[in-house]
Write a protein that holds these residues in place. Structure first.
Motif, PDB file in Angstrom:
ATOM      1  N   GLN A 128       0.659  -1.488   0.137  1.00  0.00           N
ATOM      2  CA  GLN A 128      -0.612  -0.108   0.320  1.00  0.00           C
ATOM      3  C   GLN A 128       0.956   1.353   0.067  1.00  0.00           C
ATOM      4  O   GLN A 128       0.455   2.396  -0.326  1.00  0.00           O
ATOM      5  N   PHE A 129       2.180   1.119   0.358  1.00  0.00           N
ATOM      6  CA  PHE A 129       3.349   1.986   0.929  1.00  0.00           C
ATOM      7  C   PHE A 129       4.565   1.848  -0.527  1.00  0.00           C
ATOM      8  O   PHE A 129       4.975   1.512   0.668  1.00  0.00           O
ATOM      9  N   PRO A 130       3.985   1.959  -1.246  1.00  0.00           N
ATOM     10  CA  PRO A 130       5.076   1.631  -2.351  1.00  0.00           C
ATOM     11  C   PRO A 130       6.182   2.660  -2.304  1.00  0.00           C
ATOM     12  O   PRO A 130       7.382   2.775  -2.779  1.00  0.00           O
ATOM     13  N   GLU A 131       6.367   4.563  -2.396  1.00  0.00           N
ATOM     14  CA  GLU A 131       7.101   5.409  -2.132  1.00  0.00           C
ATOM     15  C   GLU A 131       8.054   4.884  -0.258  1.00  0.00           C
ATOM     16  O   GLU A 131       9.142   4.755  -0.512  1.00  0.00           O
ATOM     17  N   PHE A 132       7.651   3.490   0.175  1.00  0.00           N
ATOM     18  CA  PHE A 132       8.881   3.477   1.535  1.00  0.00           C
ATOM     19  C   PHE A 132       9.209   2.129   0.731  1.00  0.00           C
ATOM     20  O   PHE A 132       8.654   1.514   0.461  1.00  0.00           O
ATOM     21  N   GLN A 133      10.841   2.083   1.593  1.00  0.00           N
ATOM     22  CA  GLN A 133      11.167   0.479   1.951  1.00  0.00           C
ATOM     23  C   GLN A 133      11.579   0.446   2.221  1.00  0.00           C
ATOM     24  O   GLN A 133      11.072   0.817   3.793  1.00  0.00           O
ATOM     25  N   PHE A 134      10.286  -1.167   3.119  1.00  0.00           N
ATOM     26  CA  PHE A 134      10.075  -2.088   4.365  1.00  0.00           C
ATOM     27  C   PHE A 134      11.317  -3.027   4.146  1.00  0.00           C
ATOM     28  O   PHE A 134      11.611  -3.059   3.689  1.00  0.00           O
ATOM     29  N   VAL A 135      12.082  -3.028   5.676  1.00  0.00           N
ATOM     30  CA  VAL A 135      12.789  -3.359   6.544  1.00  0.00           C
ATOM     31  C   VAL A 135      12.814  -4.647   7.673  1.00  0.00           C
ATOM     32  O   VAL A 135      12.322  -3.464   8.337  1.00  0.00           O
ATOM     33  N   VAL A 136      12.977  -5.540   7.695  1.00  0.00           N
ATOM     34  CA  VAL A 136      12.319  -6.521   9.180  1.00  0.00           C
ATOM     35  C   VAL A 136      13.786  -6.797   9.386  1.00  0.00           C
ATOM     36  O   VAL A 136      14.589  -7.018   8.595  1.00  0.00           O
TER      37      VAL A 136
END
Length: 133
Positions: free
Chosen positions: A109-117
């Protein structure tokens, strides 16, 4: 009940699981504190420009929100969302299924961010990372 009015004790395997205590918003647990230290070192090295703890609350659906642990600004001004988890001895993330689903939904839903675990490995072994786009 017995004659003293006491109930029978549950067998160990039948006892309900203890619920984990929820942390208060804005207070880091030990793993998050260790990751803040890791981010601070990355800031000093110029790999990260800035970071904030629990700065965003993302709405995923009606009555469903996700508050990531860290919002991280990179030197190219891109924003990464970092979620911090502990890892098992084999390096597998210790995470609940619903938390993993929320991260994946948020990444869609928020492709403008890179998500990192970011997963904390055993003492002295550093961090393990998994990225979502």
């Amino acid at each position: 009940m017995d004659e003293k009015g006491e109930g029978r004790r549950m067998k160990r395997h039948m006892r309900p699981a203890k619920a984990r205590a929820r942390k208060l918003p804005g207070q880091m647990n030990r793993t998050e504190q260790a990751y803040a230290e890791h981010l601070e070192i990355r800031c000093l090295a110029g790999e990260v420009t800035a970071y904030r703890y629990e700065a965003y609350k993302l709405r995923l659906a009606d009555n469903t929100h996700y508050t990531p642990d860290f919002v991280v600004q990179m030197p190219d001004l891109s924003i990464e969302i970092h979620e911090v988890k502990a890892c098992k001895a084999n390096g597998e993330f210790l995470t609940e299924d619903d938390a993993r689903v929320k991260i994946k939904v948020a990444a869609e839903q928020f492709p403008e961010f890179q998500f990192v675990v970011a997963g904390k490995l055993a003492k002295g072994q550093g961090w393990r990372f998994e990225r979502f786009r």
